[in-house]
Design an enzyme around this catalytic site. Structure first.
Site: not given
Length: 824
Positions: A400, A403, A473
């Protein structure tokens, strides 16, 4: 006096001529100095050429993070005519203007492909934390009617990326790849990792990067989209095979709060007889935020992690687990990385040590992102991951925030030092380095278990690291569902084929009623959206249900015999029956440079599909037209993002409970591309391509069509991928054109296929003779079937998917590995 003037003029003209011809041939191409700018043209292959430009007074030294290809020996010629220097290979022509320094590209026959804009190369002085460098810009001229695709995962709903400006800095839901390809059959990779603007308008198309010592890009021919993708992967890395079980159905949520809850979900699916291959454990198994990403089961609700893993494996399922790119201050990783100056200082998730929203900054978490550009830091990351999680037999990694999360952005944050310079200089390559570190280390440890990484971000070259990228998300709305189709297609057109999205959208709180968390699963407005998203998800490379606010397990939506439950179960079962087709297409990606999600422009010369963002091919045979507009309930407008979505406050504009009859039949318009005959997947009714039709839908059925000439293997009904062998496959023949399909099989979860341990069986359909030929089996592997049966079915309106297999069979072939032909 005239003689003096003549001599001076002659010298002047000779100097101009010398300057105009000032180039030298190199092993890879040429090097020239034009208007105080060095221009290098380097052939990496007959179809791939690198262009480098930098100020004459500087040196340009760079090791690419994305490009791993070494230049191959390429035959080329150089010919100068007037102010044009022409370089030719068997595949490309590259023309350098010796007056302006601009470069143009054409096919080997001279067909113009792409031109740099004259004076389109710009270097602007830039001080990057004390290092003198440049902001670099390169502009091009595209044809007015040209379409370009790629740039990564973009949530703008567009297929062609013309006439817009995109600011490319990795974030939660937009993953940027500085690459585009054209419908003219070429691609361009801008090899820069700093914040970059892609801009396209009627005057020019440009890349402008905040930091760069020079312009550095790769132009590649290919002739068509598959050819361009093949060259991009040849340049930046090939795609390994994923474990076979990853192509089954995955259940997840934010989050399972105990190991007992995680295991019970798997048990429930087994009790219900609904297929499932994977369960995902989200965050906080490590305890509090100060121990963020500790890679240890410090939460007392996960006190017996080995038992959890064993219980899941004993249920014939697999577990992947959440890991992050950051660490809390009380973790040993944090302490070791901090001592070695391998942490970056900017606000990331979670900001507060308390698990509340909004973050209570009276208790800052102290969580910091690590420096994956540093090979020693990647070693440290894996050391703890291997010891704390991999040693338990966990099957894969949910990486997760790759980035990574960058909250409350301040320009000085980019001044953080990394192993490769400022964070500004290498910002967009963070996911490539973070994901690559885990892949490389696991490959060093074992070849018995294929690496599988689910990750939230990507950059060029990431396809080589066993990673499937999801779209972040995203919120739970119809608009967002619509956006996922072009997002996934454009990402695939960058050469990165494995992609998925949170089925049902991540933030679904708008559908809960009266403050009752989780009630959205009984809300028809959300039920309809979830089912349609799931049906779309069945035709993406990973079928994974996940989100917050509304639990997504099938039993949350009702029970067997009810329309929504049955629709969910039907989609999951359909996914499993198509596994032989899906896994064989995965091999075409690894071995044949193919893509699983295919924009229609890849396979059809039909102007009506050039910008189509609502349909696509799954593999090269199945046309998918998802239902992406509400048909039974009003569309709910949901405006959330990764910041506002965590706010659980009730609002007055939530969707109301409605009385809905999900048994009603509906319809939607579907365009069938020209150049093929199409079969309705459900009924086998035939249609000519090049027309729009009104197609019946139901809550359990979306429009699916199969191209004539297709051969599709149908697998057995199973509860998990490896429950049954493929010894009794149904082979569906869609007549109307010649066809071919290669069935691929291997050991499923190791890298022995890289040593040649796999087998293929090719099926061929001769449409004029109405014969099916099953080739001699090629290759072998441990556990390979020696004998099997193929039940051959010729598609007709009497043999739709709803019929039983026994009513459909035309011929049964007993197959022992030798070639056999039959006539239907």
């Amino acid at each position: 006096m005239k003689k003096v003037y003549f001599t001076l003029l002659t010298i002047f003209l000779m100097s101009l001529a010398a300057k105009a011809q000032s180039y030298q041939k190199t092993q890879l191409g040429l090097k020239a100095v034009i208007n105080a700018t060095v221009v290098e043209i380097q052939f990496y292959s007959p179809q791939i050429v690198r262009v480098i430009k930098y100020p004459e007074k500087d040196n340009f030294q760079k090791k690419s993070l994305s490009v791993i290809k070494n230049p191959e020996k390429t035959r080329f010629s150089i010919d100068k005519k007037a102010d044009k220097i022409l370089l030719k290979t068997d595949a490309l022509q590259v023309i350098l203007n010796s007056n302006t320094g601009s470069v143009s590209f054409a096919s080997h026959t001279g067909k113009a492909l792409l031109n740099e804009k004259e004076s389109g190369t710009v270097f602007t002085d830039f001080n990057d934390t004390g290092s003198k460098t440049y902001t670099v810009t390169q502009s091009f001229i595209l044809d007015k009617k040209e379409s370009v695709y790629g740039l990564g995962i973009l949530q703008n709903g567009k297929m062609s990326q013309r006439n817009q400006k995109v600011h490319m800095v990795q974030n939660n839901t937009w993953d940027f790849v500085t690459f585009f390809q054209s419908d003219k059959g070429y691609g361009l990779f801008w090899d820069n990792y700093s914040p970059t603007d892609f801009s396209d308008n009627p005057e020019e198309t440009s890349f402008k990067s905040e930091v760069g010592d020079g312009v550095d890009y790769y132009f590649m021919g290919g002739g068509n989209a598959d050819g361009v993708i093949a060259n991009m992967r040849g340049l930046t890395g090939q795609v390994p095979m994923f474990p076979k079980w990853t192509f089954g159905f995955w259940q997840s949520r934010e989050r399972y709060k105990s190991q007992n809850e995680t295991v019970e979900v798997v048990k429930k699916y087994r009790d219900l007889g609904v297929p499932l291959d994977g369960i995902i454990q989200d965050w906080q198994y490590w305890g509090d935020n100060y121990h963020w990403n500790g890679m240890s089961f410090l939460n007392p609700e996960f006190s017996k992690p080995q038992q959890m893993v064993d219980d899941i494996h004993n249920l014939n399922a697999h577990l992947i687990i959440s890991i992050w790119s950051s660490f809390g201050p009380k973790t040993p990783q944090f302490q070791e990385l901090k001592e070695k100056n391998m942490l970056m200082d900017f606000q990331t998730w979670p900001q507060s040590g308390k698990d509340v929203w909004p973050p209570d900054m009276n208790f800052p978490s102290g969580v910091q992102v690590y420096d994956p550009y540093n090979p020693e830091a990647r070693d440290i990351y894996w050391k703890y991951l291997n010891k704390g999680l991999f040693s338990f037999g966990i099957d894969g990694w949910w990486m997760d925030s790759t980035e990574p999360d960058h909250l409350d952005f301040k320009p000085k944050d980019f001044d953080n030092k990394t192993f490769l310079g400022s964070f500004r200089k290498v910002r967009n390559a963070f996911p490539l380095m973070a994901v690559g570190g885990v892949y490389d280390h696991q490959r060093e440890v074992t070849s018995d278990k294929r690496v599988f990484i689910l990750t939230r971000s990507a950059f060029a070259g990431q396809q080589r690291y066993g990673a499937n990228t999801w779209s972040g998300d995203v919120n739970s709305s119809w608009e967002m569902l619509r956006n996922q189709i072009p997002a996934g297609l454009n990402f695939s057109l960058c050469g990165i084929p494995y992609w998925n999205s949170d089925i049902g959208g991540f933030f679904a709180g708008a559908y809960n009623r009266g403050g009752n968390a989780g009630s959205g699963a009984k809300n028809p407005a959300y039920q309809e959206l979830y089912v349609r998203w799931l049906q779309f998800g069945a035709f993406t490379p990973m079928m994974r249900s996940h989100g917050t606010d509304v639990p997504r397990e099938i039993y949350q939506f009702g029970k067997k015999g009810e329309p929504i439950y049955d629709a969910i179960e039907k989609s999951i079962n359909l996914r499993y029956t198509l596994l032989p087709y899906i896994y064989s297409n995965a091999w075409k990606i690894t071995n044949g440079q193919s893509s699983m999600m295919r924009a229609l422009m890849m396979d059809f010369e039909d102007d009506k599909v050039k910008d189509m963002n609502s349909e696509y091919l799954f593999g090269q045979s199945i046309l998918v037209a998802p239902v992406i507009n509400a048909q039974y309930t009003p569309e709910t407008i949901v405006k959330t993002n990764e910041d506002t979505g965590w706010d659980k406050k009730d609002t007055s504009d939530k969707p109301k409970t409605l009385a809905v009859d999900f048994t009603q039949k509906k319809s939607k318009k579907v365009y069938l591309p020209a150049g093929a005959i199409w079969y309705d997947f459900w009924t086998n009714n035939k249609y000519n391509g090049g027309q729009e039709i009104e197609q019946e839908t139901a809550i359990d059925k979306i429009p699916l069509f199969v191209k004539a000439g297709s051969i599709i293997p149908i697998g057995p009904k199973v509860q998990y991928v490896n429950e049954k062998k493929w010894d009794d496959l149904e082979i569906r023949i869609y007549e109307g054109a010649d066809g071919e399909f290669t069935l691929y099989e291997d050991e499923g979860d190791n890298y022995n296929y890289e040593k040649g341990k796999y087998a293929t069986i090719t099926f061929k359909w001769n449409d004029s003779k109405k014969t099916v030929t099953v080739s001699k089996q090629k290759g072998s592997f441990s556990g390979m079937l020696k004998e099997r049966k193929f039940k051959v079915v010729k598609a007709s309106s009497k043999t739709g998917m709803s019929d039983t297999a026994s009513e459909q069979i035309d011929k049964v072939i007993s197959y022992n590995g030798n070639e056999v032909s039959i006539k239907l």
